[in-house]
Scaffold this motif. Sequence first.
Motif, PDB file in Angstrom:
ATOM      1  N   SER A   1       0.860  -1.197   0.000  1.00  0.00           N
ATOM      2  CA  SER A   1       0.000   0.000   0.000  1.00  0.00           C
ATOM      3  C   SER A   1       0.884   1.231   0.000  1.00  0.00           C
ATOM      4  O   SER A   1       1.866   1.292   0.748  1.00  0.00           O
ATOM      5  CB  SER A   1      -0.906  -0.006   1.235  1.00  0.00           C
TER       6      SER A   1
ATOM      7  N   SER B   1       0.167   5.446   0.049  1.00  0.00           N
ATOM      8  CA  SER B   1      -0.881   6.475   0.123  1.00  0.00           C
ATOM      9  C   SER B   1      -0.281   7.822   0.490  1.00  0.00           C
ATOM     10  O   SER B   1       0.450   7.932   1.482  1.00  0.00           O
ATOM     11  CB  SER B   1      -1.938   6.101   1.173  1.00  0.00           C
TER      12      SER B   1
ATOM     13  N   LYS C   1      -8.071   9.572  -0.482  1.00  0.00           N
ATOM     14  CA  LYS C   1      -9.246   8.711  -0.331  1.00  0.00           C
ATOM     15  C   LYS C   1      -8.842   7.256  -0.567  1.00  0.00           C
ATOM     16  O   LYS C   1      -8.123   6.938  -1.504  1.00  0.00           O
ATOM     17  CB  LYS C   1     -10.318   9.127  -1.341  1.00  0.00           C
ATOM     18  N   GLY C   2      -9.291   6.377   0.343  1.00  0.00           N
ATOM     19  CA  GLY C   2      -8.971   4.969   0.206  1.00  0.00           C
ATOM     20  C   GLY C   2      -7.686   4.558   0.883  1.00  0.00           C
ATOM     21  O   GLY C   2      -7.208   3.432   0.649  1.00  0.00           O
ATOM     22  N   MET C   3      -7.100   5.405   1.724  1.00  0.00           N
ATOM     23  CA  MET C   3      -5.881   5.026   2.428  1.00  0.00           C
ATOM     24  C   MET C   3      -6.113   3.745   3.244  1.00  0.00           C
ATOM     25  O   MET C   3      -7.168   3.560   3.848  1.00  0.00           O
ATOM     26  CB  MET C   3      -5.422   6.161   3.353  1.00  0.00           C
ATOM     27  N   ASP C   4      -5.107   2.887   3.265  1.00  0.00           N
ATOM     28  CA  ASP C   4      -5.192   1.649   4.025  1.00  0.00           C
ATOM     29  C   ASP C   4      -5.488   1.954   5.500  1.00  0.00           C
ATOM     30  O   ASP C   4      -4.833   2.808   6.101  1.00  0.00           O
ATOM     31  CB  ASP C   4      -3.873   0.886   3.910  1.00  0.00           C
ATOM     32  N   PRO C   5      -6.465   1.296   6.111  1.00  0.00           N
ATOM     33  CA  PRO C   5      -6.837   1.586   7.503  1.00  0.00           C
ATOM     34  C   PRO C   5      -5.681   1.416   8.478  1.00  0.00           C
ATOM     35  O   PRO C   5      -5.576   2.156   9.457  1.00  0.00           O
ATOM     36  CB  PRO C   5      -7.957   0.575   7.788  1.00  0.00           C
TER      37      PRO C   5
ATOM     38  N   GLN D   1     -10.339  13.439   4.085  1.00  0.00           N
ATOM     39  CA  GLN D   1     -10.094  12.544   2.951  1.00  0.00           C
ATOM     40  C   GLN D   1     -10.243  13.328   1.657  1.00  0.00           C
ATOM     41  O   GLN D   1     -11.242  14.020   1.456  1.00  0.00           O
ATOM     42  CB  GLN D   1     -11.084  11.382   2.960  1.00  0.00           C
TER      43      GLN D   1
ATOM     44  N   ASP E   1     -10.334  13.393  -2.468  1.00  0.00           N
ATOM     45  CA  ASP E   1     -10.559  12.631  -3.692  1.00  0.00           C
ATOM     46  C   ASP E   1      -9.845  13.333  -4.844  1.00  0.00           C
ATOM     47  O   ASP E   1     -10.453  13.992  -5.680  1.00  0.00           O
ATOM     48  CB  ASP E   1     -12.061  12.524  -3.970  1.00  0.00           C
TER      49      ASP E   1
END
Length: 686
Positions: free
Chosen positions: A223, A225, A268-272, A290, A292
């Motif tokens: 990942s 980000s 947006k969509g960053m690994d938790p 976040q 986009d």
Amino acid sequence: MRELSQYLNRDLSWIEFNRRVLAEAQDPDTPLLERAKFLAIVSSNLDEFMSVRVAGIQDQIKAGFKKVDFTGYTPAGLWKRIMKRTSEMVAEQYKTYRDVMRGLSKEGIVLRSIEELSAAQEKALQEYNAEIVFPVLTPMAFDQSRPFPLVHTRELYMAVLLRREGDPAMEEPYFAIVQVPSILPRFVEVPGRKNSKKLEIILLEELIEKHIDMLFNGYEAISVSPFRLTRNADLTLNEEGAEDLLEEIEKELRKRRRGLPVRLEIAKGMDPYALAVLQEELEIGENIIQIDGPLDLSSLMKFASSLPGRENLGYSPIVPVYPFEFEETEDMFEVLRGRDVLVHHPYESFDAVNDFLLQAAEDPDVLAIKMTLYRVSGESTLVQALANAAEAGKQVTVVVELKARFDEERNIAWARQLEKGGCHVVYGLVGLKTHAKILLVVRRETNRLRRYVHVGTGNYNGNTAKVYTDVGLFTSHPVIGADASALFNEVTGYSSPYEWKAIAVAPSGLRDRLFELIDREKEHALAGRPAHIIAKMNSLSHQDMIDKLYEASQAGVKIELIVRGVCSLRPGVPGRSDNIRVISVVDRYLEHSRLLYVRNGGDEEAFISSADWMTRNLTRRIELMCPVFDPNLKRSVINILRSNLRDNVKARELQPNGSYARVRNEQPPFRSQFESQDITTWKEPV
């Protein structure tokens, strides 16, 4: 339903201002590259707002401060509204960004993703990465043996999760961050395709992500980000206890790098898991945004300004004219002995200010030069001229404001250069910022001394003078000259309270002088005489000043305010402010001049000033307001004000509920900034 306060909240009003900037980016009539620049300004503005204003509100919340301010908000209640409104604005901003990029694509400027590139383009970028990007990058791992790296404020980073090659069953991934180097272009030009005239670009962070494995030999990225942190940027200075203010500020600037986190922007969509690590290590709470799209759109400014051959996508360049009063002479002092001169930037060239100081530095009859410096351009003719004057034996005194926010390091460098050149450098008075813009030249002439003065509404900065609207006054008026000398004596030495003859100075008397002028108009109105005030400034938030304007409105004074940014006054309220109109002009140039007109029963007066009508300007800064005595120049100031008030293209009017509406009327279209390019619109009486 919550009763409306008499006042609009300063911070919520600022958000409305930034929305007006965003509206310029959204306007399809704004050229595409200018729309991109406005998007960059929105981002830069929001960065500063978060690092200063929101940071201060968060400090109040942490300290348990619950007192309601004069606009009716507690810190916690205000914070919630700010977060809601800024989140909505950021969503609009990125929607606009996508619209602008679609427009640029139609014009042959195409932002690509890695997947869209041809094999030849990928190979060229691979070479660029290996030769230019990779050597600059530094992977920073975080584990039991290595502490979490320092994350600098407002810099772009990549959060990288890794696993060892061939070890897919690992319980927790490895974590590292990589800073995206701001020294390299954010928008990387891609070699063109065969027979294509399109300019293709790719984001630097995408290129780094594509080749991230080069930084972690033996590991593979699972990942990647982008993220960006904004820290508290306020300086906490102990001026009284500091033996050397310059060293104290340098120490505080180092602390700024570790200021408390205020906002975390993530893709947006960053690994938790990556987000959880950042939250824990950065100790950031709720303010996580976040995004986009690409983080930090402020980079669009440099991109939009560096595209050759795309002039049709921006505003037509204008060349500032040299003031005609100085055009046919090499002796500016001779001109000023006969008349005052008013200049209006950027329509008139800042070179006149440079030339004035250069002539003073070279003139053997000039004995002393005194000047304030707040924000100076990177390549400053003024600084070199001051140093040359000192080396020539003249008495040169420069009041350098080291606390000019975000320009502290640059001003420290200028202060050292000036001291090295032999200038007397003063850092102002304890607890006060020196924000006044004034230049004094003392010259020996036929057995007497004559003072020449330049007073301005904007900084002595040749770069901002090209994009800010400001007014400057050159004069040899003896009363203004005497006041100027007294002002420098107060700032640089010990001086008993001085009775100002012409200028008004904050914090000692500017507020009271403004109150006197407003009260005088009020008396004219109560006596049945026409009464009128026109004031132009960047911001209006001083509660007592607003109350004074309300009183004048209730007495029948016609009040027209041109306030570019924050305005806490609520206009158009029956019985309180129904005689007050407030407009804001947001256009190609940043409206920056502070001007004032009062009708005074027909004996009109006009003033230029460095001060906005805010608490900090009137109580915690050294500011000045200077009258314009010359009748023709007085008319010029009035014409500038009236030109703004006529604007029905880029002006918005403040409504009683705090929103703004575009000015629309039946008059022919009038765009004040474009009309001002013809200087006869303000230098000749209308």
